[in-house]
Motif scaffolding. Structure first.
Motif, PDB file in Angstrom:
ATOM      1  N   ALA A 149       0.835  -1.203   0.000  1.00 49.59           N
ATOM      2  CA  ALA A 149       0.000   0.000   0.000  1.00 49.59           C
ATOM      3  C   ALA A 149       0.872   1.256   0.000  1.00 49.59           C
ATOM      4  O   ALA A 149       0.589   2.228  -0.719  1.00 49.59           O
ATOM      5  N   ALA A 150       1.941   1.248   0.806  1.00 48.03           N
ATOM      6  CA  ALA A 150       2.826   2.413   0.880  1.00 48.03           C
ATOM      7  C   ALA A 150       3.565   2.624  -0.446  1.00 48.03           C
ATOM      8  O   ALA A 150       3.711   3.764  -0.902  1.00 48.03           O
ATOM      9  N   GLN A 151       4.026   1.543  -1.059  1.00 50.82           N
ATOM     10  CA  GLN A 151       4.723   1.682  -2.332  1.00 50.82           C
ATOM     11  C   GLN A 151       3.793   2.235  -3.414  1.00 50.82           C
ATOM     12  O   GLN A 151       4.213   3.074  -4.217  1.00 50.82           O
ATOM     13  N   ALA A 152       2.545   1.775  -3.417  1.00 50.49           N
ATOM     14  CA  ALA A 152       1.580   2.308  -4.389  1.00 50.49           C
ATOM     15  C   ALA A 152       1.377   3.803  -4.151  1.00 50.49           C
ATOM     16  O   ALA A 152       1.318   4.600  -5.097  1.00 50.49           O
ATOM     17  N   ALA A 158      13.665  11.322  -2.540  1.00 51.23           N
ATOM     18  CA  ALA A 158      14.790  10.694  -1.841  1.00 51.23           C
ATOM     19  C   ALA A 158      14.465  10.460  -0.365  1.00 51.23           C
ATOM     20  O   ALA A 158      14.792   9.399   0.189  1.00 51.23           O
ATOM     21  N   GLU A 159      13.819  11.418   0.273  1.00 44.71           N
ATOM     22  CA  GLU A 159      13.441  11.273   1.690  1.00 44.71           C
ATOM     23  C   GLU A 159      12.404  10.164   1.852  1.00 44.71           C
ATOM     24  O   GLU A 159      12.486   9.351   2.774  1.00 44.71           O
ATOM     25  N   ILE A 160      11.458  10.127   0.943  1.00 48.08           N
ATOM     26  CA  ILE A 160      10.423   9.084   1.007  1.00 48.08           C
ATOM     27  C   ILE A 160      11.066   7.716   0.783  1.00 48.08           C
ATOM     28  O   ILE A 160      10.769   6.752   1.505  1.00 48.08           O
ATOM     29  N   ASP A 161      11.956   7.618  -0.195  1.00 48.53           N
ATOM     30  CA  ASP A 161      12.648   6.350  -0.453  1.00 48.53           C
ATOM     31  C   ASP A 161      13.493   5.916   0.746  1.00 48.53           C
ATOM     32  O   ASP A 161      13.568   4.729   1.073  1.00 48.53           O
ATOM     33  N   ARG A 162      14.127   6.875   1.410  1.00 49.85           N
ATOM     34  CA  ARG A 162      14.936   6.561   2.597  1.00 49.85           C
ATOM     35  C   ARG A 162      14.041   5.977   3.695  1.00 49.85           C
ATOM     36  O   ARG A 162      14.375   4.961   4.314  1.00 49.85           O
ATOM     37  N   ILE A 186       5.415  10.990   3.424  1.00 50.10           N
ATOM     38  CA  ILE A 186       4.474  11.139   2.304  1.00 50.10           C
ATOM     39  C   ILE A 186       3.556  12.321   2.546  1.00 50.10           C
ATOM     40  O   ILE A 186       3.324  13.153   1.658  1.00 50.10           O
ATOM     41  N   ASP A 187       3.053  12.410   3.766  1.00 48.96           N
ATOM     42  CA  ASP A 187       2.184  13.546   4.143  1.00 48.96           C
ATOM     43  C   ASP A 187       2.928  14.874   4.009  1.00 48.96           C
ATOM     44  O   ASP A 187       2.396  15.847   3.483  1.00 48.96           O
ATOM     45  N   ASP A 188       4.167  14.905   4.519  1.00 45.39           N
ATOM     46  CA  ASP A 188       4.961  16.131   4.469  1.00 45.39           C
ATOM     47  C   ASP A 188       5.246  16.550   3.030  1.00 45.39           C
ATOM     48  O   ASP A 188       5.364  17.751   2.737  1.00 45.39           O
ATOM     49  N   VAL A 197       3.579   5.834  -2.705  1.00 42.48           N
ATOM     50  CA  VAL A 197       4.837   6.512  -3.073  1.00 42.48           C
ATOM     51  C   VAL A 197       4.902   6.690  -4.589  1.00 42.48           C
ATOM     52  O   VAL A 197       5.258   7.781  -5.085  1.00 42.48           O
ATOM     53  N   GLU A 198       4.572   5.637  -5.337  1.00 41.40           N
ATOM     54  CA  GLU A 198       4.594   5.739  -6.802  1.00 41.40           C
ATOM     55  C   GLU A 198       3.592   6.795  -7.288  1.00 41.40           C
ATOM     56  O   GLU A 198       3.896   7.569  -8.192  1.00 41.40           O
ATOM     57  N   ASP A 199       2.433   6.844  -6.664  1.00 36.38           N
ATOM     58  CA  ASP A 199       1.439   7.857  -7.022  1.00 36.38           C
ATOM     59  C   ASP A 199       1.991   9.254  -6.723  1.00 36.38           C
ATOM     60  O   ASP A 199       1.822  10.187  -7.513  1.00 36.38           O
ATOM     61  N   ARG A 200       2.674   9.367  -5.600  1.00 34.93           N
ATOM     62  CA  ARG A 200       3.240  10.661  -5.192  1.00 34.93           C
ATOM     63  C   ARG A 200       4.324  11.096  -6.175  1.00 34.93           C
ATOM     64  O   ARG A 200       4.444  12.270  -6.500  1.00 34.93           O
ATOM     65  N   LYS A 201       5.137  10.162  -6.649  1.00 35.52           N
ATOM     66  CA  LYS A 201       6.211  10.483  -7.582  1.00 35.52           C
ATOM     67  C   LYS A 201       5.645  10.890  -8.944  1.00 35.52           C
ATOM     68  O   LYS A 201       6.210  11.753  -9.618  1.00 35.52           O
TER      69      LYS A 201
END
Length: 193
Positions: free
Chosen positions: A88-91, A149-153, A137-139, A93-97
């Motif tokens: 769910a988080a990866q989906a 990069a921060e989200i990936d970390r 993600i929220d930030d 993150v991908e949406d955010r990117k």
């Protein structure tokens, strides 16, 4: 002495000899019976003790098997929760990117739902890493400087900690499997100088 007198003395001697022999035989029989009873009781006690030890060994083996199965089931339940949140988080993150605007509400709802399940499952450090990821993600919505990069970390930290807790308990607690089963020490193994 008359024949009657000799006969009476012989009969009396025979009777006295029979009584003494019977008494001695009876005493020997009682001693043998007591010895046989004592030996039987000792044999029964030894057999009972051996049976109890064997039963304890079987119970211990069954208990260890059940504990191992329970640990495996617990690890599998944790794995399912961790993977559901990760997906769910990866989906999200991908949406955010892809889109620097608002997040997909369905993806956000799924990530929040799996995060709540993860909070129940724990442990605290896995939950904390999941929280940091959700916060990043929220930030990123409020602050454009929070980049991918921060989200990936944060995602990497979550995966690392989750993997750590999915290892067998004796591995991450610094104990060998045999030591764990035998109830050995919780002290970490000594390191060579």
């Amino acid at each position: 002495m008359s024949d009657w007198g000799v006969a009476l003395i012989a009969a009396g001697s025979a009777i006295a000899g029979s009584v003494v022999t019977g008494w001695l035989t009876r005493s020997a029989g009682l001693r043998q019976a007591a010895a046989a009873q004592l030996a039987g009781e000792e044999q029964a006690a030894a057999a009972r003790h051996a049976g109890e030890q064997q039963a304890e060994a079987v119970l211990k083996t069954v208990q260890q098997t059940l504990e191992a199965q329970t640990r495996a089931q617990q690890l599998e339940a944790k794995r399912e929760v961790y993977v559901a949140f990760l997906q769910a988080a990866q989906a999200l993150v991908e949406d955010r990117k892809r889109d620097r605007g608002a997040l997909d509400e369905a993806l956000l709802a799924e990530a929040q739902r799996t995060y709540q399940v993860l909070r129940l499952e724990g442990p605290a450090n896995v939950t904390a890493q999941a929280h940091f990821l959700m916060q990043a993600i929220d930030d990123s919505l409020d602050d454009p400087s929070v980049g991918a990069a921060e989200i990936d970390r944060c995602l990497h930290h979550y995966v690392t900690v989750a993997q750590h807790h999915l290892q067998e308990p004796w591995s991450w607690m610094g104990r060998s499997r045999n030591s764990w089963i035998a109830g050995g020490t919780t002290e970490p193994p000594a390191t060579a100088p």
